[in-house]
Design a protein around this motif. Sequence first.
Motif, PDB file in Angstrom:
ATOM      1  N   ALA A 116      48.272  26.967  45.277  1.00  0.00           N
ATOM      2  CA  ALA A 116      47.841  26.549  44.216  1.00  0.00           C
ATOM      3  C   ALA A 116      47.846  27.385  42.781  1.00  0.00           C
ATOM      4  CB  ALA A 116      46.331  25.914  44.206  1.00  0.00           C
ATOM      5  N   TYR A 117      47.486  28.692  43.122  1.00  0.00           N
ATOM      6  CA  TYR A 117      47.209  29.557  41.964  1.00  0.00           C
ATOM      7  C   TYR A 117      48.265  30.540  41.837  1.00  0.00           C
ATOM      8  CZ  TYR A 117      42.531  27.627  42.694  1.00  0.00           C
ATOM      9  OH  TYR A 117      41.397  26.857  42.502  1.00  0.00           O
ATOM     10  N   GLY A 118      49.229  30.763  42.899  1.00  0.00           N
ATOM     11  CA  GLY A 118      50.415  31.748  42.793  1.00  0.00           C
ATOM     12  C   GLY A 118      50.016  32.988  43.630  1.00  0.00           C
ATOM     13  N   VAL A 119      48.794  33.164  43.971  1.00  0.00           N
ATOM     14  CA  VAL A 119      48.223  34.445  44.526  1.00  0.00           C
ATOM     15  C   VAL A 119      46.958  34.310  44.957  1.00  0.00           C
ATOM     16  CG1 VAL A 119      47.611  35.535  42.558  1.00  0.00           C
ATOM     17  CG2 VAL A 119      48.329  36.932  44.533  1.00  0.00           C
ATOM     18  N   SER A 120      46.551  34.705  46.089  1.00  0.00           N
ATOM     19  CA  SER A 120      45.323  34.809  46.634  1.00  0.00           C
ATOM     20  C   SER A 120      45.107  35.861  47.738  1.00  0.00           C
ATOM     21  CB  SER A 120      45.016  33.649  47.447  1.00  0.00           C
ATOM     22  OG  SER A 120      43.533  33.549  47.740  1.00  0.00           O
ATOM     23  N   PHE A 121      43.880  36.562  47.660  1.00  0.00           N
ATOM     24  CA  PHE A 121      43.571  37.776  48.314  1.00  0.00           C
ATOM     25  C   PHE A 121      42.696  37.756  49.617  1.00  0.00           C
ATOM     26  CE2 PHE A 121      44.518  38.250  44.040  1.00  0.00           C
ATOM     27  CZ  PHE A 121      45.332  39.320  43.898  1.00  0.00           C
ATOM     28  N   HIS A 149      37.873  36.013  51.927  1.00  0.00           N
ATOM     29  CA  HIS A 149      38.971  35.212  51.063  1.00  0.00           C
ATOM     30  C   HIS A 149      38.436  35.423  49.463  1.00  0.00           C
ATOM     31  CE1 HIS A 149      40.967  31.488  49.511  1.00  0.00           C
ATOM     32  NE2 HIS A 149      41.693  32.458  49.094  1.00  0.00           N
ATOM     33  N   ILE A 150      39.318  35.927  48.674  1.00  0.00           N
ATOM     34  CA  ILE A 150      39.078  36.007  47.316  1.00  0.00           C
ATOM     35  C   ILE A 150      39.909  35.617  46.320  1.00  0.00           C
ATOM     36  CG2 ILE A 150      38.665  37.966  45.573  1.00  0.00           C
ATOM     37  CD1 ILE A 150      38.369  39.845  47.580  1.00  0.00           C
ATOM     38  N   LYS A 151      39.758  34.508  45.698  1.00  0.00           N
ATOM     39  CA  LYS A 151      40.694  33.845  44.878  1.00  0.00           C
ATOM     40  C   LYS A 151      41.081  34.693  43.499  1.00  0.00           C
ATOM     41  CE  LYS A 151      39.152  29.158  46.245  1.00  0.00           C
ATOM     42  NZ  LYS A 151      38.610  27.920  45.943  1.00  0.00           N
ATOM     43  N   PRO A 152      42.018  34.286  42.827  1.00  0.00           N
ATOM     44  CA  PRO A 152      42.494  35.190  41.946  1.00  0.00           C
ATOM     45  C   PRO A 152      41.442  35.156  40.688  1.00  0.00           C
ATOM     46  CG  PRO A 152      43.892  33.326  41.935  1.00  0.00           C
ATOM     47  CD  PRO A 152      43.078  33.283  43.374  1.00  0.00           C
ATOM     48  N   GLN A 153      40.723  33.900  40.576  1.00  0.00           N
ATOM     49  CA  GLN A 153      39.651  33.800  39.379  1.00  0.00           C
ATOM     50  C   GLN A 153      38.805  34.904  39.351  1.00  0.00           C
ATOM     51  OE1 GLN A 153      40.853  31.487  41.555  1.00  0.00           O
ATOM     52  NE2 GLN A 153      40.710  29.653  40.782  1.00  0.00           N
ATOM     53  N   ALA A 154      38.444  35.453  40.735  1.00  0.00           N
ATOM     54  CA  ALA A 154      37.197  36.515  40.758  1.00  0.00           C
ATOM     55  C   ALA A 154      37.946  37.793  40.751  1.00  0.00           C
ATOM     56  CB  ALA A 154      36.881  36.227  42.192  1.00  0.00           C
ATOM     57  N   VAL A 155      39.038  37.982  40.534  1.00  0.00           N
ATOM     58  CA  VAL A 155      39.618  39.161  40.493  1.00  0.00           C
ATOM     59  C   VAL A 155      39.522  39.693  38.784  1.00  0.00           C
ATOM     60  CG1 VAL A 155      41.825  40.905  40.860  1.00  0.00           C
ATOM     61  CG2 VAL A 155      41.114  38.934  42.368  1.00  0.00           C
ATOM     62  N   LEU A 156      39.357  40.968  38.760  1.00  0.00           N
ATOM     63  CA  LEU A 156      39.122  41.578  37.446  1.00  0.00           C
ATOM     64  C   LEU A 156      40.395  42.532  37.096  1.00  0.00           C
ATOM     65  CD1 LEU A 156      35.279  42.703  37.370  1.00  0.00           C
ATOM     66  CD2 LEU A 156      36.358  40.447  36.430  1.00  0.00           C
ATOM     67  N   GLY A 157      40.946  43.132  38.190  1.00  0.00           N
ATOM     68  CA  GLY A 157      41.951  44.158  37.482  1.00  0.00           C
ATOM     69  C   GLY A 157      42.597  44.860  39.089  1.00  0.00           C
ATOM     70  N   ILE A 158      43.945  45.048  39.071  1.00  0.00           N
ATOM     71  CA  ILE A 158      44.302  45.797  39.984  1.00  0.00           C
ATOM     72  C   ILE A 158      45.313  46.626  39.709  1.00  0.00           C
ATOM     73  CG2 ILE A 158      46.208  45.167  41.918  1.00  0.00           C
ATOM     74  CD1 ILE A 158      45.571  42.330  41.981  1.00  0.00           C
ATOM     75  N   LYS A 159      45.058  47.895  40.448  1.00  0.00           N
ATOM     76  CA  LYS A 159      46.028  49.130  40.252  1.00  0.00           C
ATOM     77  C   LYS A 159      46.890  49.528  41.447  1.00  0.00           C
ATOM     78  CE  LYS A 159      43.204  51.478  36.780  1.00  0.00           C
ATOM     79  NZ  LYS A 159      42.432  52.879  36.316  1.00  0.00           N
ATOM     80  N   PRO A 235      47.098  40.911  49.564  1.00  0.00           N
ATOM     81  CA  PRO A 235      47.511  39.927  48.606  1.00  0.00           C
ATOM     82  C   PRO A 235      48.678  38.943  49.129  1.00  0.00           C
ATOM     83  CG  PRO A 235      48.655  41.890  47.758  1.00  0.00           C
ATOM     84  CD  PRO A 235      47.860  42.162  49.102  1.00  0.00           C
ATOM     85  N   PHE A 236      48.466  37.778  49.217  1.00  0.00           N
ATOM     86  CA  PHE A 236      49.606  36.707  49.480  1.00  0.00           C
ATOM     87  C   PHE A 236      50.085  36.146  48.070  1.00  0.00           C
ATOM     88  CE2 PHE A 236      50.592  32.260  50.902  1.00  0.00           C
ATOM     89  CZ  PHE A 236      51.892  32.719  51.199  1.00  0.00           C
ATOM     90  N   TYR A 245      51.959  42.042  42.720  1.00  0.00           N
ATOM     91  CA  TYR A 245      50.541  41.448  43.113  1.00  0.00           C
ATOM     92  C   TYR A 245      49.941  40.575  41.859  1.00  0.00           C
ATOM     93  CZ  TYR A 245      50.323  45.834  45.707  1.00  0.00           C
ATOM     94  OH  TYR A 245      50.834  46.840  46.787  1.00  0.00           O
ATOM     95  N   PHE A 246      51.032  40.146  40.764  1.00  0.00           N
ATOM     96  CA  PHE A 246      50.754  39.472  40.104  1.00  0.00           C
ATOM     97  C   PHE A 246      51.600  38.046  40.224  1.00  0.00           C
ATOM     98  CE2 PHE A 246      49.546  43.481  38.047  1.00  0.00           C
ATOM     99  CZ  PHE A 246      48.013  43.190  38.125  1.00  0.00           C
ATOM    100  N   ALA A 247      51.197  37.087  39.838  1.00  0.00           N
ATOM    101  CA  ALA A 247      52.080  35.736  40.077  1.00  0.00           C
ATOM    102  C   ALA A 247      51.557  34.601  39.107  1.00  0.00           C
ATOM    103  CB  ALA A 247      51.624  35.237  41.587  1.00  0.00           C
ATOM    104  N   GLU A 248      52.268  33.556  39.280  1.00  0.00           N
ATOM    105  CA  GLU A 248      51.835  32.525  38.472  1.00  0.00           C
ATOM    106  C   GLU A 248      51.916  31.252  39.426  1.00  0.00           C
ATOM    107  OE1 GLU A 248      56.136  31.206  36.648  1.00  0.00           O
ATOM    108  OE2 GLU A 248      54.757  32.240  35.281  1.00  0.00           O
TER     109      GLU A 248
END
Length: 471
Positions: A116-121, A149-159, A235-236, A245-248
Motif C-alpha cells: 500500500a505505502y511502498g515500504v513498511s518496517f 510492525h511499524i508503518k512508514p507514517q510513524a517513521v520520523l527519520g532514517i540514517k 525495511p521491506f 529504505y525510501f520508497a513510494e
Amino acid sequence: MNNVTYISPEMQALNHKTKIIDDLLGGTYSMRKAGREHLFQMPLEDEKAYKNRLNRSTLYPALSETLSQMCGRVFFDPINTVDVDEKIQQEFLPDVDLLGNNLDVFASQWFYAALAYGVSFVLVDYSHIQQAITLADEKALGARPYLIHIKPQAVLGIKYERINGQTRLTQFRYKEFIILDDGEFATKQVEQINVYEIGRVRKFRQGVDGGEHLLIEDIAMKINGKPLDFVPVIPFVTKNTGHHYFAEPPLMELAYLNIKHWQSQSDQDNILNTARVPLLARTGVSDDSAVKIGGSIIDLPKDGNLFYVEHSGASIQAGQESLKELESQMRVAGAKLLDKTVLAMTDSQAKDEQSKEISLLRLYANRFEDALDLTLEYVGKWLGIENVGKVEISGNIDSDYDPNASMDTVIKLNAAGIVSKQTAFNESKRRGLISDNVEWEDEQARLDGDGIDDGFSSNENSTNSEEDENA
C-alpha cells in the motif's frame, strides 16, 4: 537539527502520498471526512449544497479491493518454513508479536502495508526484564524476542552509512503512542519517540500538556554481554525511489484514478438527483400573481401556460460511460502487478533460472522472502541460534487473470490423459471453484459411494431383465 521530533524531507514526501492512500483505504467515511482535499466545491455552490453533495457521495473501493486481492494471491498458501530451528518453530512462530499473531498473520499485515505505502518496517525487539542479571535469568523469567510492525507514517527519520562495503542502517526514529493511567479509572495517550542506533536505544516521552519530549530511557542493547552491532530493524521496500529504505506506493496511479472516480461519481449522483425532479415553469405572466394549484384544478392567468422542464439525459449517459471507462482503467492499473516482464533480480530472487520474466507481484514476494529470512536471522541472534532456516512463499501469484475461463483447458487436459483427476481437482480448488474445506480423499470416498450405488442399480436392472427373458 537536535529536535528529536524532526521529520526528514524524504519521510515528509512519502507521508503526503500515504495520506492519500489512507483516505482511500478508510472508505467512504474517510473520504467524506477529508472533504475538500478530494472533492472540490463548485464556484457557485453554497456551503449547504456542498455538504449535502459530500454526504451523498460514496467511494468505489478499487484500491482496497486490489490490495486485498493481491495479498490474497501472495498468501494463498501458508508460508513454508525450510529447516527452521525447532526452538523458533515451537516458541516463536506461533506468536511472533506477543499479541497472539502467528507468522502468516503478521507477515500478511506487513506485506499489505508495504504494498500500500511502498515500504513498511519491522523491529525485532527483546523483552528485557529489570530484575534479570544474566541471559539465563531473562530466559527463566520468560524474556524472548518479538516483532513490532511499524508503518512508514510513524517513521520520523532514517540514517545509514557504508560500513565494510555494505550499506548499514545506523539510526531509526519512530513515534508511537503509549497508554498511561490517568487517575483511578481513566487513561490517556502520550506520544513517545524511540531512537534505535547500533547498540543503543533512547526513548523520549512528551511532557505534560504537549510539552517538550524528555529522555526517559537510555538502554544499551547487548547480546550475551556484547553490544548489538546492528540496528534490529528490517525495511521491506516494494517500489524503490533509488534511495536506500525510501520508497513510494506502487499503486499510486491507481489511487489517483480512484480519487477521480470519487469526484466523477459525486458529480454523476448530483446530476441524477437534479434530473429526477423536473422544474415547473410558466409563461404568459407579466405580474407577480401567484398560480393557484389545488386538487386537479390549476388556475392560470389569461394567455398563461404551465409546463415541466426536464433534463434531456444526454449528459447523464455521458457521465455513466465516463465512470465505466474509469473503472476499466483502474482494473488495468491494478492488474499491472501481474504482468510478466524482464525485471532485475538478485541471485536469491531468481527462483527460476530458465525464465527471467516475472511479474511485479512475484518480485515483491521474492523480496519479502529475503525480508522474512533476515527477520528470522535477527531473532536467531537474540536466541543464540546460528542456523535459523529460511522461508518460501508459493502463493497463487503467477496464475491466469480469469481462473474460471482457464478451467476449461484443465478439463480438456484431463480428458486427454495429460493430467490426472487429482491435479484437475487441485487446480479447480486453487482457482476458488471448490471450497477449501473439500479434500480430495473425501471426494474420492463420495465418488466410490456413488459408484457402489450405481452398481446396485445396474445389478437390479440386470436381474429384472433376466426375469423378463425367462418369462
